[in-house]
Design a protein around this motif. Structure first.
Motif, short mmCIF file in Angstrom:
data_model
loop_
_atom_site.label_atom_id
_atom_site.label_comp_id
_atom_site.label_asym_id
_atom_site.label_seq_id
_atom_site.Cartn_x
_atom_site.Cartn_y
_atom_site.Cartn_z
N LEU A 243 0.83 -1.22 0.00
CA LEU A 243 0.00 0.00 0.00
C LEU A 243 0.86 1.26 0.00
CD1 LEU A 243 -2.69 -1.00 2.68
CD2 LEU A 243 -2.89 -1.13 0.18
N GLY A 244 2.18 1.08 -0.03
CA GLY A 244 3.08 2.23 0.04
C GLY A 244 3.23 2.79 1.43
N LEU A 245 2.87 1.99 2.44
CA LEU A 245 2.94 2.45 3.83
C LEU A 245 4.07 1.70 4.53
CD1 LEU A 245 1.44 4.36 5.73
CD2 LEU A 245 -0.07 2.47 6.35
N ARG A 246 5.11 2.45 4.89
CA ARG A 246 6.30 1.84 5.48
C ARG A 246 6.65 2.55 6.79
NH1 ARG A 246 6.83 1.63 0.03
NH2 ARG A 246 7.53 -0.37 -0.87
N PRO A 247 7.30 1.82 7.72
CA PRO A 247 7.71 2.44 8.98
C PRO A 247 8.65 3.62 8.76
CG PRO A 247 7.83 0.06 9.13
CD PRO A 247 7.58 0.37 7.69
N ALA A 248 8.48 4.64 9.58
CA ALA A 248 9.33 5.84 9.52
C ALA A 248 10.25 5.86 10.73
CB ALA A 248 8.45 7.09 9.50
N PRO A 249 11.43 6.50 10.59
CA PRO A 249 12.35 6.57 11.73
C PRO A 249 11.74 7.28 12.92
CG PRO A 249 13.44 7.21 9.68
CD PRO A 249 11.98 7.14 9.38
N HIS A 250 12.12 6.83 14.11
CA HIS A 250 11.65 7.38 15.38
C HIS A 250 12.84 7.33 16.33
CE1 HIS A 250 9.66 7.35 19.34
NE2 HIS A 250 8.62 7.92 18.75
N PRO A 251 12.96 8.26 17.27
CA PRO A 251 14.09 8.21 18.21
C PRO A 251 14.24 6.87 18.94
CG PRO A 251 12.96 10.30 18.41
CD PRO A 251 12.14 9.47 17.48
N MET A 252 13.12 6.14 19.09
CA MET A 252 13.17 4.85 19.79
C MET A 252 13.20 3.66 18.84
SD MET A 252 10.31 5.82 22.68
CE MET A 252 10.36 4.23 23.52
N GLY A 253 13.13 3.92 17.52
CA GLY A 253 13.15 2.84 16.55
C GLY A 253 12.46 3.21 15.26
N GLU A 254 11.35 2.50 14.93
CA GLU A 254 10.58 2.78 13.72
C GLU A 254 9.10 2.60 14.02
OE1 GLU A 254 11.84 0.14 10.66
OE2 GLU A 254 13.89 0.92 10.57
N HIS A 255 8.27 3.48 13.47
CA HIS A 255 6.82 3.39 13.69
C HIS A 255 6.08 3.81 12.43
CE1 HIS A 255 5.95 7.88 14.73
NE2 HIS A 255 6.99 7.79 13.94
N ILE A 256 4.77 3.56 12.41
CA ILE A 256 3.92 4.04 11.33
C ILE A 256 3.35 5.39 11.76
CG2 ILE A 256 1.83 3.64 9.99
CD1 ILE A 256 4.04 1.74 9.26
N THR A 257 3.56 6.39 10.94
CA THR A 257 3.10 7.73 11.29
C THR A 257 1.60 7.87 11.00
OG1 THR A 257 3.72 8.57 9.10
CG2 THR A 257 5.35 8.75 10.87
N ALA A 258 0.92 8.62 11.85
CA ALA A 258 -0.51 8.84 11.71
C ALA A 258 -0.88 10.10 12.47
CB ALA A 258 -1.29 7.65 12.27
N ASP A 259 -2.10 10.61 12.23
CA ASP A 259 -2.55 11.76 12.99
C ASP A 259 -3.06 11.29 14.36
OD1 ASP A 259 -5.12 10.74 12.64
OD2 ASP A 259 -5.71 12.22 11.14
N ARG A 260 -3.55 12.20 15.16
CA ARG A 260 -3.94 11.87 16.52
C ARG A 260 -5.10 10.87 16.57
NH1 ARG A 260 -4.49 17.08 20.27
NH2 ARG A 260 -4.78 15.36 21.79
N ALA A 261 -5.88 10.81 15.50
CA ALA A 261 -7.00 9.87 15.44
C ALA A 261 -6.58 8.50 14.91
CB ALA A 261 -8.11 10.44 14.57
N GLY A 262 -5.32 8.36 14.49
CA GLY A 262 -4.84 7.10 13.95
C GLY A 262 -4.93 6.98 12.44
N ARG A 263 -5.33 8.05 11.76
CA ARG A 263 -5.47 8.02 10.31
C ARG A 263 -4.09 8.15 9.65
NH1 ARG A 263 -10.10 9.87 7.25
NH2 ARG A 263 -10.86 10.72 9.22
N THR A 264 -3.76 7.22 8.76
CA THR A 264 -2.47 7.25 8.08
C THR A 264 -2.56 8.06 6.79
OG1 THR A 264 -2.80 5.30 6.67
CG2 THR A 264 -2.05 4.92 8.95
N ASP A 265 -1.46 8.12 6.05
CA ASP A 265 -1.43 8.83 4.77
C ASP A 265 -2.15 8.05 3.67
OD1 ASP A 265 0.02 10.92 5.87
OD2 ASP A 265 1.96 10.05 5.33
N VAL A 266 -2.45 6.78 3.92
CA VAL A 266 -3.16 5.96 2.93
C VAL A 266 -4.64 6.00 3.26
CG1 VAL A 266 -3.46 3.65 1.99
CG2 VAL A 266 -1.16 4.48 2.57
#
Length: 336
Positions: A243-266
């Protein structure tokens, strides 16, 4: 725990932990057709109890999940054992492909697959994980209070971890593992009475199925009853690559980015729990699952309302067109 997999769902929830089951419960109570796909590898399985969860403090992790599955099923939701390998879009639906060839399709997708703890390659560490090797003071600090605690440095958060654990014990040793400490960090540890051991760590000492110390590279053993470590936290999300959705870098590792409601870019894909919030405890993960589910239901209601409005308008438009055609034909026949 396996139900027979049915197709054509409103929502497929990938992951049957606190976030996924909480989301599925909210959706099922909203009369949505929901299926939970669970690989059966909960992160907190080695722990003796879930702590800090109001009203359920100390509950066995397996018991908590059993209760959650039963509650989802009570409202008509399904919980199915299965490892998700890939997700692809097919028109306005998502097709979820499981190991073994089974598939499920849905209008929306809630991903709550959690994360993987990547630990340093130190003999004995993985085997004791979740028992006398821990990472979260708020999850396990009370259970190891007043014991001899060792903190293994893994990165910039390790000093903070040692200072936190000092709240639960007067006997904390920080194994810097030859990683350089800033002067300010060294001063903070000294001021709080945390002993710094600036030597390489070779292994954990285990005697009669019990952690007894940390063995250094020169063979010296520093007696410890508990070891804390900050693992690298990596979201379980490889199956979303299609779906083109990949983990993004995070200071603690890698996560899926989303808004506060949990909605992703897809569009149509939400996330909840540790897959998005690497530091979330069980209560926060469950709350995130419920919040994301409410947003998904609202999104579906919006879509269904738009469809209903179009359906209402289309017959009217068709009748109007037919009446106009009739009048035009009448004009031609009667020469009006």
């Amino acid at each position: 725990m396996t139900d027979r997999l049915s197709d054509g769902c409103d929502v497929v929830v990938v992951g049957g932990g606190a976030a996924g089951l909480s989301g599925a419960l909210t959706l099922a109570r909203a009369r949505r057709k929901v299926v939970v796909l669970d690989a059966g590898r909960p992160r907190n399985a080695p722990a003796s109890g879930v702590h800090g969860l109001l009203g359920l403090d100390g509950t066995d992790p397996a018991e908590l999940l059993d209760r959650g599955r039963a509650e989802v099923r009570r409202y008509g939701g399904q919980v199915v054992s299965g490892e998700v390998e890939a997700v692809v879009r097919d028109g306005d639906r998502f097709v979820v492909e499981l190991a073994g060839g089974a598939t499920a399709s849905a209008r929306r997708l809630l991903v709550a697959t959690g994360l993987v703890d990547e630990l340093p390659d130190i003999p004995g560490l993985r085997e004791r994980w979740g028992r006398d090797v821990l990472h979260c003071p708020y999850c396990h600090g009370w259970e190891v209070r007043d014991r001899a605690i060792g903190v293994l440095a893994t990165g910039p958060m390790s000093v903070h971890q040692a200072l936190l654990l000092r709240q639960w014990s007067d006997d904390v040793a920080f194994f810097s593992r030859a990683l350089p400490l800033a002067d300010e960090q060294a001063e903070q540890l000294t001021a709080r009475g945390v002993r710094v051991v600036d030597r390489e760590v070779a292994a954990l000492e285990i005697v009669d199925d019990r952690l007894t110390g940390v063995r250094l590279g020169d063979g010296t053993v520093v007696g410890r009853e508990v070891v804390a470590v900050s693992p690298r936290l990596v979201a379980r999300a490889g199956f979303l690559a299609g779906l083109g959705l990949r983990p993004a870098p995070h200071p603690m590792g890698e996560h899926i980015t989303a808004d506060r409601a949990g909605r992703t870019d897809v569009p149509g894909v939400w996330v909840a729990g540790n897959v998005a919030d690497l530091a979330a405890q069980v209560g926060a993960a469950a709350a995130a699952g419920a919040a994301a589910a409410a947003q998904i239901n609202a999104d579906l209601v919006t879509e269904e309302t738009q469809r209903a409005v179009r359906a209402l308008r289309e017959p009217f438009s068709a009748r109007t067109e037919a009446r106009v055609s009739e009048l035009v034909l009448g004009e031609r026949r009667h020469g009006w």
